[in-house]
Design an enzyme around this catalytic site. Structure first.
Site, PDB file in Angstrom:
ATOM      1  N   GLU A 168      41.080 -48.789   5.987  1.00  0.00           N
ATOM      2  CA  GLU A 168      42.635 -48.393   6.406  1.00  0.00           C
ATOM      3  C   GLU A 168      43.596 -49.326   5.811  1.00  0.00           C
ATOM      4  O   GLU A 168      44.037 -50.165   6.414  1.00  0.00           O
ATOM      5  CB  GLU A 168      42.552 -48.193   7.844  1.00  0.00           C
ATOM      6  CG  GLU A 168      41.586 -47.207   8.524  1.00  0.00           C
ATOM      7  CD  GLU A 168      41.820 -46.802   9.935  1.00  0.00           C
ATOM      8  OE1 GLU A 168      41.753 -45.553  10.174  1.00  0.00           O
ATOM      9  OE2 GLU A 168      42.207 -47.754  10.824  1.00  0.00           O
ATOM     10  N   GLU A 270      36.796 -41.105   8.406  1.00  0.00           N
ATOM     11  CA  GLU A 270      36.897 -41.285   9.944  1.00  0.00           C
ATOM     12  C   GLU A 270      37.623 -39.989  10.558  1.00  0.00           C
ATOM     13  O   GLU A 270      38.791 -39.384   9.987  1.00  0.00           O
ATOM     14  CB  GLU A 270      37.444 -42.468  10.349  1.00  0.00           C
ATOM     15  CG  GLU A 270      37.049 -43.641   9.978  1.00  0.00           C
ATOM     16  CD  GLU A 270      37.607 -44.904  10.462  1.00  0.00           C
ATOM     17  OE1 GLU A 270      38.365 -44.619  11.418  1.00  0.00           O
ATOM     18  OE2 GLU A 270      37.527 -46.282  10.092  1.00  0.00           O
TER      19      GLU A 270
END
Length: 373
Positions: A168, A270
């Site tokens: 991320e 995700e």
């Protein structure tokens, strides 16, 4: 005809990209199916060590990875921390779980956080052992750590199909050296990871992964800068949690745009959705709403429907560039001691109502949805 041939070539390239070596039936995309139907199982080793149990939908007890495989899951994702307080999510567990997964014919995505704990848009903390390193030594540490883990996987015959260099990365990694306001530093660190991965296996595909998967402005800003600074990668990874990251329509528009704009395959690294508002470990759930996204209740049916919708969106990415979906922490059930904080064994996980196993340890309908997508 030329356009059709181009689309078919892109689709074939995407499928070749991620099939496990020696491709078993579980690694085949099949007509209309995504090449990657994956599950993040980073918490599994600790869960099992603390007594976690997993069952097929009919209640029969089984090995968690075999249950996933039997449902049609093709790949697992495992995060790597450098020196976590609890000793989990290190090379030791990654190697052990990878052996099991590969024996079942499953592919492997390794997710390097380059931290001792969680790395995400709000924090990208250096590992304690790297905290005082000069930049050149920090870059070398990234290379050496990446090479060490991936090299060990290759040495035991479980080479990773894909690897995330960072997790991320909205704001970069290893702050402040690789922060968003230091693109040359970020580029050097990310390229060190890329070079290490390719030195181990040129076939391993490098994923660069951002959160906020419906934010097209973020993705254009980030990947335009990546191009300008010579950052190397093979696949664009996205986190998309529908209760946090915007509408399904905006998510679809962003996927389609970045796949075309950067001519790269896209992968949902995700996603997740709750199957209940209930709690199983006495730790407050992160998502508690009865309907976290309009039209999709927090129920087994709602979880399955949202999983299907997200997979359909990825499948529809033009040019065959939608590789697939990883469901995040599919096996993180409410096992005492297996909580969010690796330094605090009393912490719960806040996520057990979004796992793909119910409070009775049985596989939920959404697991089958994921595996047949």
């Amino acid at each position: 005809m030329r356009k059709i041939a181009t689309v078919l070539a892109a689709l074939c390239a995407a499928l070749t990209l991620v099939l496990p070596a020696g491709g078993t039936a579980y690694g085949q995309a099949g007509p209309g199916r995504l090449a990657v139907r994956g599950a993040d199982v980073s918490s599994l080793a600790k869960s099992e060590a603390l007594g976690g149990v997993y069952r097929h939908a009919n209640g029969r007890r089984g090995d968690a990875l075999a249950i996933l495989r039997d449902a049609g899951v093709t790949h697992i994702r495992l995060k790597v921390w450098v020196n976590p307080a609890d000793g989990y999510n290190t090379k030791t567990q990654v190697l052990a779980v990878a052996r099991r997964a590969k024996a079942l014919g499953m592919g492997l995505l390794i997710d390097f956080h380059y931290s001792d704990s969680w790395a995400d848009p709000g924090k990208q903390n250096k590992p304690a052992a790297w905290a005082s390193l000069p930049f050149d030594q920090l870059r070398q540490a990234v290379y050496d750590h990446t090479f060490d883990v991936l090299g060990a996987l290759k040495a035991q015959g479980t080479t990773a199909e894909m690897v995330q260099i960072g997790n991320e990365l909205n704001g970069g990694l290893l702050w402040p050296d690789g922060r968003y306001d230091n693109w040359p530093g970020m580029a050097a660190l990310l390229n060190a990871g890329y070079d290490a991965a390719k030195a181990v296996s040129s076939a391993t595909k490098v994923v660069l992964h951002l959160a906020d998967g419906a934010d097209n402005g973020l993705y254009r800003w980030w990947f335009d800068n990546a191009a300008a600074h010579g950052i190397r990668y093979d696949v664009i990874g996205l986190s998309y949690y529908p209760y946090w990251h915007g509408t399904l329509e905006a998510f679809q528009a962003n996927l389609n745009d970045v796949a075309a704009r950067y001519a790269k395959p896209v992968l949902v690294a995700e996603t997740a959705y709750p199957f209940t508002t209930g709690d199983d470990d006495g730790w407050t759930n992160i998502i508690t709403s009865a309907e976290p996204y309009p039209g999709y209740p927090a129920s087994t049916g709602g979880q399955s429907a949202m999983t299907r919708t997200i997979m359909d969106i990825v499948r529809a990415v033009p040019g065959g560039r939608g590789l697939g979906v990883f469901y995040w922490e599919a096996t993180w059930t409410g096992v005492p001691g297996n909580g969010w904080d690796p330094a605090d064994p009393s912490s719960g996980n806040g996520w057990e109502n979004q796992a793909l196993f119910g409070f009775d340890d049985r596989a939920l309908p959404a697991l089958r949805t994921l595996g047949t997508g």
